[in-house]
Enzyme design. Structure first.
Site, mmCIF file in Angstrom:
data_model
loop_
_atom_site.group_PDB
_atom_site.id
_atom_site.type_symbol
_atom_site.label_atom_id
_atom_site.label_comp_id
_atom_site.label_asym_id
_atom_site.label_seq_id
_atom_site.Cartn_x
_atom_site.Cartn_y
_atom_site.Cartn_z
ATOM 1 N N ASP A 1 40.288 46.447 45.415
ATOM 2 C CA ASP A 1 39.289 45.501 45.930
ATOM 3 C C ASP A 1 39.382 44.126 45.278
ATOM 4 O O ASP A 1 38.373 43.440 45.082
ATOM 5 C CB ASP A 1 37.861 46.067 45.750
ATOM 6 C CG ASP A 1 37.719 47.432 46.409
ATOM 7 O OD1 ASP A 1 38.300 47.623 47.492
ATOM 8 O OD2 ASP A 1 37.039 48.300 45.828
ATOM 9 N N LYS B 1 42.869 41.631 48.125
ATOM 10 C CA LYS B 1 44.241 41.679 48.668
ATOM 11 C C LYS B 1 44.234 41.237 50.125
ATOM 12 O O LYS B 1 45.118 40.514 50.570
ATOM 13 C CB LYS B 1 44.818 43.105 48.575
ATOM 14 C CG LYS B 1 45.049 43.587 47.169
ATOM 15 C CD LYS B 1 45.588 45.004 47.147
ATOM 16 C CE LYS B 1 44.597 46.053 47.592
ATOM 17 N NZ LYS B 1 43.436 46.226 46.720
ATOM 18 N N GLY C 1 40.174 49.488 52.034
ATOM 19 C CA GLY C 1 39.294 48.649 52.842
ATOM 20 C C GLY C 1 39.614 47.206 52.514
ATOM 21 O O GLY C 1 39.349 46.755 51.409
ATOM 22 N N HIS C 2 40.282 46.525 53.436
ATOM 23 C CA HIS C 2 40.720 45.152 53.193
ATOM 24 C C HIS C 2 39.915 44.195 54.073
ATOM 25 O O HIS C 2 39.892 44.342 55.289
ATOM 26 C CB HIS C 2 42.220 45.001 53.485
ATOM 27 C CG HIS C 2 43.075 45.868 52.608
ATOM 28 N ND1 HIS C 2 44.408 46.060 52.803
ATOM 29 C CD2 HIS C 2 42.766 46.590 51.504
ATOM 30 C CE1 HIS C 2 44.879 46.865 51.870
ATOM 31 N NE2 HIS C 2 43.897 47.200 51.079
ATOM 32 N N GLN D 1 45.176 49.972 47.566
ATOM 33 C CA GLN D 1 44.758 50.433 46.236
ATOM 34 C C GLN D 1 45.341 49.496 45.174
ATOM 35 O O GLN D 1 45.519 48.332 45.466
ATOM 36 C CB GLN D 1 45.177 51.899 45.990
ATOM 37 C CG GLN D 1 44.352 52.912 46.757
ATOM 38 C CD GLN D 1 44.767 53.033 48.200
ATOM 39 O OE1 GLN D 1 45.932 53.237 48.512
ATOM 40 N NE2 GLN D 1 43.821 52.930 49.114
HETATM 41 P P1 GDP Z 1 40.894 44.399 48.962
HETATM 42 O O1 GDP Z 1 40.645 45.860 49.095
HETATM 43 O O2 GDP Z 1 41.697 44.070 47.759
HETATM 44 O O3 GDP Z 1 41.470 43.782 50.203
HETATM 45 O O4 GDP Z 1 39.474 43.725 48.725
HETATM 46 P P2 GDP Z 1 38.093 44.028 49.503
HETATM 47 O O5 GDP Z 1 38.154 43.430 50.841
HETATM 48 O O6 GDP Z 1 37.745 45.486 49.415
HETATM 49 O O7 GDP Z 1 37.056 43.296 48.561
HETATM 50 C C1 GDP Z 1 37.181 41.941 48.241
HETATM 51 C C2 GDP Z 1 35.906 41.203 48.645
HETATM 52 O O8 GDP Z 1 35.919 39.926 48.072
HETATM 53 C C3 GDP Z 1 35.789 40.963 50.141
HETATM 54 O O9 GDP Z 1 34.434 40.993 50.501
HETATM 55 C C4 GDP Z 1 36.380 39.567 50.328
HETATM 56 O O10 GDP Z 1 35.889 38.908 51.485
HETATM 57 C C5 GDP Z 1 35.894 38.908 49.065
HETATM 58 N N1 GDP Z 1 36.744 37.818 48.548
HETATM 59 C C6 GDP Z 1 38.097 37.723 48.510
HETATM 60 N N2 GDP Z 1 38.468 36.619 47.819
HETATM 61 C C7 GDP Z 1 37.325 36.022 47.418
HETATM 62 C C8 GDP Z 1 37.052 34.846 46.626
HETATM 63 O O11 GDP Z 1 37.934 34.144 46.143
HETATM 64 N N3 GDP Z 1 35.726 34.563 46.418
HETATM 65 C C9 GDP Z 1 34.711 35.332 46.911
HETATM 66 N N4 GDP Z 1 33.457 34.994 46.629
HETATM 67 N N5 GDP Z 1 34.945 36.439 47.643
HETATM 68 C C10 GDP Z 1 36.228 36.768 47.876
HETATM 69 P P1 IMO Z 2 41.697 49.006 48.387
HETATM 70 O O1 IMO Z 2 43.025 49.021 49.095
HETATM 71 C C1 IMO Z 2 39.154 50.649 45.258
HETATM 72 C C2 IMO Z 2 39.578 54.923 44.367
HETATM 73 C C3 IMO Z 2 38.366 55.775 44.689
HETATM 74 C C4 IMO Z 2 38.489 56.815 43.577
HETATM 75 C C5 IMO Z 2 39.992 57.022 43.474
HETATM 76 C C6 IMO Z 2 40.515 58.239 44.244
HETATM 77 O O2 IMO Z 2 40.553 48.633 49.251
HETATM 78 O O3 IMO Z 2 41.765 48.232 47.114
HETATM 79 P P2 IMO Z 2 40.929 58.666 46.844
HETATM 80 O O4 IMO Z 2 39.943 58.748 47.985
HETATM 81 O O5 IMO Z 2 41.992 57.647 47.040
HETATM 82 O O6 IMO Z 2 41.481 60.014 46.472
HETATM 83 O O7 IMO Z 2 40.016 58.208 45.586
HETATM 84 O O8 IMO Z 2 40.595 55.849 43.996
HETATM 85 N N1 IMO Z 2 40.101 54.111 45.499
HETATM 86 C C7 IMO Z 2 39.883 52.798 45.630
HETATM 87 N N2 IMO Z 2 39.142 51.943 44.875
HETATM 88 N N3 IMO Z 2 39.863 50.192 46.303
HETATM 89 C C8 IMO Z 2 40.622 51.017 47.062
HETATM 90 O O9 IMO Z 2 41.444 50.564 48.031
HETATM 91 C C9 IMO Z 2 40.631 52.398 46.760
HETATM 92 N N4 IMO Z 2 41.246 53.481 47.274
HETATM 93 C C10 IMO Z 2 40.934 54.505 46.491
HETATM 94 O O10 IMO Z 2 37.172 55.045 44.598
HETATM 95 O O11 IMO Z 2 38.049 56.272 42.365
HETATM 96 MG MG MG Z 3 39.072 47.187 49.294
#
Ligand code: GDP
Ligand code: IMO
Ligand code: MG
Length: 426
Positions: free
Chosen positions: A13, A16, A40-41, A224
């Site tokens: 998270d 990415k 979840g991206h 991840q």
């Molecule tokens: P990912 O799994 O690495 O793709 O990240 P997620 O989407 O799960 O979580 C990242 C969160 O941070 C999302 O709600 C993005 O919209 C938000 N985000 C990404 N870059 C920035 C940033 O530079 N500033 C802020 N405030 N939010 C950001």
């Molecule tokens: P993105 O791509 C954050 C974590 C789960 C748990 C562990 C094992 O959005 O960054 P699983 O269901 O994969 O067997 O869970 O890995 N986990 C993540 N945490 N971002 C993710 O993906 C994750 N995918 C798995 O919370 O701790």
């Molecule tokens: Mg994510």
């Protein structure tokens, strides 16, 4: 011609999705190589928010070839659901392909994921996303998995699903005391989904190879993160795939020399969802403020994310195990107004000695105390900054010091969720 891999450098998270989206804009091909719908991206584009789980983020660009590699585990109902939702928002799926070899998440995988978590003692729960990821990869390595090829060949699928399903029901009922999966119903449902997936099936390895030979720009979309890697993460509090850069080659069927640039994505602080040691975790008001300001709630499960200070020990580990060529630091804006900023530079072990490399086991990690350096904070709204020089001096100093401590170039700085809110550094 170039190819770039975008890899999570912390516990996931890191934003990415945003970095991937920016790079995907220039790519002809986007490839997902591992993981499943545990990812979840988030991509924010022209005020519209897209949350992608298994579909490569390149799908938001009409002409980009989007590939799901053999290393991915695929939940067919979820995948079709994601396609339907995005189709309703005008996205086309003509350019989507999935490798025949991708393993299929079956209902017994999600059920066993949940039941095994329930049966673990409280202090040993992993906190999985409950999507059946671990059990599906376990079957793959036990060589009893069902792959996309099987799913789109009804006779093969029926036989495998019956034999394996029977075995899994034994585990579900006898070991966990759970309700068995209705195998006939599952077969009927999955065959209908297989019919929908048929048109997407392809040999992704060949497609990536051809794209590279044709000189096309390729982006490998990591899911991840490094500390969730089955070998290089905080085992057993990890996922069951290889999110590190080496997983890109394995999961998409190309050689490691097919990746030219490897960008590690980090936040300007640290978060994690699920259990496991986290040396710089904050349990105070600052941690809560970061969670609220950064909307740190899971994209996939909605769980509140644990928050803490930036940890350079983790980043140095990421730089090494991934061979990062640069780092993107997101969410610097979230740190505005929280006062002085701390960076963990090393750990202190119980015997008072100093550890500068990330330890190989969680037992050692759990005993480590962070050693901090304190930097001046900032109160400005930096969301409109587009060059490094426009950032307040305190922000510039924070990034420069981080860069020094991680021993890797910081090539991008995120100042907000929108795809425009990024500073590209030369
Ligand atoms: P990912 O799994 O690495 O793709 O990240 P997620 O989407 O799960 O979580 C990242 C969160 O941070 C999302 O709600 C993005 O919209 C938000 N985000 C990404 N870059 C920035 C940033 O530079 N500033 C802020 N405030 N939010 C950001
Ligand atoms: P993105 O791509 C954050 C974590 C789960 C748990 C562990 C094992 O959005 O960054 P699983 O269901 O994969 O067997 O869970 O890995 N986990 C993540 N945490 N971002 C993710 O993906 C994750 N995918 C798995 O919370 O701790
Ligand atoms: Mg994510």
């Amino acid at each position: 011609m170039s190819s770039t891999a975008v890899i999570g450098a912390q516990w996931g998270d890191e934003g990415k999705g945003k970095v991937i989206d920016i790079i995907a804009a220039k790519a002809a091909v986007v490839v997902r190589s591992q993981g499943g719908n545990n990812a979840g991206h988030t991509v924010v584009s022209h005020g519209e928010t897209y949350k992608l789980h298994l579909i490569p983020s390149g799908i938001l660009y009409k002409n980009t070839l989007c590939l799901v590699g053999a290393g991915v585990v695929l939940d067919p109902a979820d995948f079709i659901g994601e396609i339907d939702n995005l189709s309703a928002r005008g996205i086309s799926f003509d350019n989507l392909r999935v490798d025949y070899r991708a393993h299929i998440i079956m209902p017994w995988h999600t059920l066993i994921d949940r039941l095994s978590e329930e049966h673990r003692p409280d202090n040993a729960k992993i906190g999985t996303t409950g999507r059946g990821i671990g059990p599906c990869y376990a079957d793959k390595y036990e060589r009893v998995g069902i792959r996309l090829y099987d799913l789109i060949h009804p006779d093969v699928f029926r036989e495998k699903a019956r034999t394996i399903g029977k075995l899994k029901n034994e585990i579900i009922t006898k070991i966990y005391g759970g309700t068995p999966v209705d195998i006939d119903k599952t077969i009927a449902e999955y065959l209908a989904l297989g019919e929908k997936l048929k048109g997407y099936a392809a040999d992704v390895s060949v497609l990536v190879h051809e794209a590279r030979k044709a000189g096309k720009t390729i982006m490998f979309e990591g899911a991840q993160a490094t500390l969730l890697d089955i070998d290089w993460g905080t085992y057993p509090y990890v996922t069951s795939s290889h999110p590190v850069s080496a997983g890109v080659a394995l999961g998409s069927g190309v050689g490691p020399n097919s990746v030219d640039e490897i960008i590690g994505v980090a936040k300007a602080y640290t978060t994690r969802v699920g259990a496991g040691p986290f040396p710089t975790e904050l349990f105070d008001q600052t941690g809560e403020t970061i969670r609220q300001n950064g909307f740190e709630f899971g994209t996939t499960t909605g769980r509140p994310r644990r928050t803490g200070w930036f940890d350079a020990v983790i980043l140095r580990h990421s730089v090494r195990v991934n061979g990062l060529t640069s780092i993107a630091v997101n969410k610097l804006d979230t740190l505005s107004g929280i006062g002085d900023l701390k960076i963990c530079t090393a750990y202190e072990k119980p015997d008072g000695s100093r550890l500068t490399e990330f330890p190989p086991t969680i037992e050692e990690l759990a005993e480590c105390k962070p050693i901090y350096e304190t930097l001046t904070g900032f109160d400005d709204d930096i969301g409109a900054c587009r060059t490094f020089e426009e950032l307040p001096t305190a922000c510039q100093a924070y990034i420069k010091r981080t860069e020094e401590l991680c021993d890797c170039k910081i090539s991008m700085v995120g100042v907000g969720p929108d795809r425009e809110q990024i500073i590209l550094r030369k």
